[in-house]
Design a protein around this motif. Structure first.
Motif, PDB file in Angstrom:
ATOM      1  N   UNK A 103      34.070  22.723  37.813  1.00  0.00           N
ATOM      2  CA  UNK A 103      33.964  23.637  38.949  1.00  0.00           C
ATOM      3  C   UNK A 103      33.835  25.084  38.492  1.00  0.00           C
ATOM      4  N   UNK A 104      34.699  25.511  37.583  1.00  0.00           N
ATOM      5  CA  UNK A 104      34.668  26.897  37.137  1.00  0.00           C
ATOM      6  C   UNK A 104      33.386  27.263  36.418  1.00  0.00           C
ATOM      7  N   UNK A 105      32.928  26.381  35.542  1.00  0.00           N
ATOM      8  CA  UNK A 105      31.704  26.677  34.792  1.00  0.00           C
ATOM      9  C   UNK A 105      30.481  26.703  35.705  1.00  0.00           C
ATOM     10  N   UNK A 106      30.509  25.943  36.789  1.00  0.00           N
ATOM     11  CA  UNK A 106      29.392  25.957  37.734  1.00  0.00           C
ATOM     12  C   UNK A 106      29.471  27.160  38.672  1.00  0.00           C
ATOM     13  N   UNK A 107      30.669  27.463  39.191  1.00  0.00           N
ATOM     14  CA  UNK A 107      30.830  28.617  40.073  1.00  0.00           C
ATOM     15  C   UNK A 107      30.479  29.924  39.379  1.00  0.00           C
ATOM     16  N   UNK A 108      30.501  29.921  38.054  1.00  0.00           N
ATOM     17  CA  UNK A 108      30.088  31.110  37.312  1.00  0.00           C
ATOM     18  C   UNK A 108      28.682  31.547  37.695  1.00  0.00           C
ATOM     19  N   UNK A 109      27.866  30.589  38.128  1.00  0.00           N
ATOM     20  CA  UNK A 109      26.509  30.907  38.530  1.00  0.00           C
ATOM     21  C   UNK A 109      26.429  31.718  39.800  1.00  0.00           C
ATOM     22  N   UNK A 110      27.496  31.727  40.595  1.00  0.00           N
ATOM     23  CA  UNK A 110      27.510  32.522  41.820  1.00  0.00           C
ATOM     24  C   UNK A 110      28.013  33.942  41.592  1.00  0.00           C
ATOM     25  N   UNK A 111      28.605  34.213  40.437  1.00  0.00           N
ATOM     26  CA  UNK A 111      29.196  35.529  40.192  1.00  0.00           C
ATOM     27  C   UNK A 111      28.132  36.582  39.884  1.00  0.00           C
ATOM     28  N   UNK A 112      27.248  36.280  38.939  1.00  0.00           N
ATOM     29  CA  UNK A 112      26.179  37.215  38.564  1.00  0.00           C
ATOM     30  C   UNK A 112      24.890  36.449  38.325  1.00  0.00           C
ATOM     31  N   UNK A 113      23.795  37.178  38.220  1.00  0.00           N
ATOM     32  CA  UNK A 113      22.503  36.544  37.936  1.00  0.00           C
ATOM     33  C   UNK A 113      22.551  35.792  36.615  1.00  0.00           C
TER      34      UNK A 113
END
Length: 389
Positions: free
Chosen positions: A332-342
Motif C-alpha cells: 500500500x505505501x509503495x503504491x500510494x507514493x505515486x499519488x504524492x508527487x509526479x
C-alpha cells in the motif's frame, strides 16, 4: 538501473552466478504475458472504445470524474497500470476537449485512479506482483482483496472529494457535458479498430478473470493458489501470440525497457542486500510496523522508486515475520507514493510526457497541490483498515 547492475558485476560486488539466480523468472514471465495482453488491448482499439462507451453514460462533470476514477481504477486492478497510462492519456484529453472540462483535472484524475485502483489486486502493479510472488502469500487474490479492496474503494471516493475541492470551479451546479456521436481521440480522429485482435484481447481478459476465479475458489476451499500467477499471464497471452497475424508487431512494441529494468533491478538489489546494510534495520526494530512501513514506503519511494524499494524492503519484512498486514502495508505505501508527487510512479511520468506531446501538462506543484493532502488522507484510510485486520 542497467548501469548499476553492470557496475556491480564489473566490480565484483556480486558474482555472475548469484546475479543469474537473483532474476526472478516468475515475475519476468508474468510481466511479459501481461504486456502482450495490454499491447493487444491498445493496438486493437478496444480499450479506447470501452473508455469512450463509459464516457457516453456521463452527463455532468461529477459523473465524468467518477467514471474516470472508478473505470480506470477497476481496469488498473486487472491490467498493469503503465498500459492504462499510455492509452488513458489521449482518451481523457479527448474527453476534456469535447466536454469543456479542465484537462489538468482529468489528467490528475487519471493518474490518481491508476495508482489507487492498482492497489486492490496482486496483478495491478509491479510492486504488488513482487509482494505476491516473493512474499510467501498462499492466496494472493484473496489476501489483497481482504486487506485492500475496501480501503481502495474508500480511497477512490476520497480522491473524488479532494479533486472536487481543488477544482471546485469545474463542478458548477446544473452544468452538463457534450457527448459526440462517434468515439474520437484528442486529435478529433476515430481510433483504428481491429475486430479480430479485439476479440483475441477480450479472450485474454476472460482467461485472466477465469483463472483468477479458479484461484479464489481454490483458496476458499483451503487449497491455496491453484494456478500460479505467471501461468495466468502466459495463458492469457496465448490467444494473441498464436492466433493474431499481428503477433510480431505486438511483440516488437511491448514494454521491453521495463523487462530490462526488472532484470537489472533484481541483480542490483541482490547486490545491495548482500552488503547487509538494510538488515540492521530489522535488529533495530521499528521499521516493520504497519504505520512505519506505510510512511517509509511513501517517502523513500520518491527517491529510489517504488519497485526497487519493495525489492529491497521485502526481504527485511519477511525476516521480521512477514505477516499479511506487514506485506499489505508495504504494498500500500509503495503504491500510494505515486499519488504524492509526479516522480512517485512511472505511470505519472508517462501521463505527463504523453500530455505534453498534445500541448497539455501538469507541473510538479499542480500535482503536489492535490497529491500531498490526498496521500495523507489515503494513508490514514489504509492505516485504520490494516490495523483493524
Amino acid at each position: 538501473m542497467l548501469g548499476g547492475a553492470v557496475a556491480v558485476l564489473a566490480t565484483g560486488q556480486i558474482a555472475p552466478v548469484d546475479a543469474a539466480k537473483a532474476v526472478d523468472p516468475d515475475v519476468m514471465l508474468f510481466l511479459f504475458g501481461m504486456f502482450v495482453v495490454g499491447e493487444a488491448l491498445v493496438a486493437s482499439g478496444y480499450l479506447f472504445t470501452v473508455g469512450d462507451r463509459i464516457f457516453r453514460l456521463t452527463k455532468t462533470p461529477d459523473q465524468v470524474v467518477l467514471a474516470v476514477l472508478f473505470g480506470a481504477g477497476f481496469l488498473s486492478a486487472l491490467l498493469m497500470n503503465d498500459t492504462l497510462a499510455i492509452i488513458g492519456t489521449p482518451l481523457v484529453l479527448g474527453i476534456a476537449a469535447r466536454s469543456r472540462i479542465s484537462p489538468k483535472l482529468l489528467l490528475l484524475t487519471l493518474a490518481v485512479a491508476i495508482t489507487t485502483g492498482s492497489l486492490a489486486s496482486p496483478v495491478g502493479n509491479p510492486q504488488n506482483l513482487l509482494v505476491a510472488v516473493n512474499g510467501g502469500i498462499p492466496s494472493p487474490f484473496v489476501t489483497f482483496g481482504t486487506y485492500l479492496l475496501v480501503p481502495t474503494l474508500i480511497s477512490l471516493l476520497v480522491a473524488y472529494l479532494v479533486l472536487r475541492i481543488a477544482y471546485r470551479g469545474e463542478f458548477q451546479p446544473g452544468r452538463s457535458v457534450d457527448r459526440p456521436a462517434d468515439p474520437v481521440d484528442s486529435a478529433g480522429e476515430p481510433p483504428a479498430f481491429d475486430r479480430h485482435l479485439a476479440l483475441l484481447a477480450k479472450s485474454s481478459i476472460a482467461i485472466i478473470v477465469l483463472l483468477a476465479g479458479v484461484n479464489i475458489a481454490a483458496s476458499a476451499m483451503g487449497d491455496g493458489m491453484a494456478v500460479p500467477l505467471p501461468l495466468i499471464a502466459l495463458a492469457a497471452a496465448l490467444p494473441v501470440l498464436l492466433l493474431s497475424p499481428r503477433r510480431f508487431a505486438i511483440l516488437r512494441t511491448i514494454d521491453w525497457p521495463t523487462l530490462v529494468f526488472f532484470t537489472a533491478m533484481f541483480v542490483l538489489m541482490e547486490s545491495v542486500w548482500q552488503t547487509g546494510f538494510f538488515q540492521q534495520f530489522v535488529s533495530a526494530g521499528g521499521l516493520t510496523t504497519v504505520p512505519a512501513l506505510l510512511a517509509t514506503s511513501v517517502l523513500l519511494s520518491q527517491f529510489i522508486s517504488n519497485v526497487p524499494f519493495v525489492a529491497l524492503f521485502l526481504p527485511m519484512v519477511l525476516q521480521a515475520g512477514g505477516r499479511p498486514d506487514q506485506l499489505m502495508a508495504l504494498a500500500a505505501g509503495s503504491t500510494l507514493a505515486g499519488n504524492l508527487t509526479i516522480l512517485g510512479a512511472a505511470s505519472n511520468v508517462i501521463i505527463v510526457q504523453n500530455a505534453e506531446k498534445q500541448g497539455e501538462t501538469l507541473t510538479f506543484y499542480e500535482f503536489a497541490r492535490v497529491g500531498v493532502p490526498l496521500t495523507l488522507l489515503q494513508m490514514a484510510v489504509y492505516w485504520v483498515f490494516l490495523g483493524l485486520l
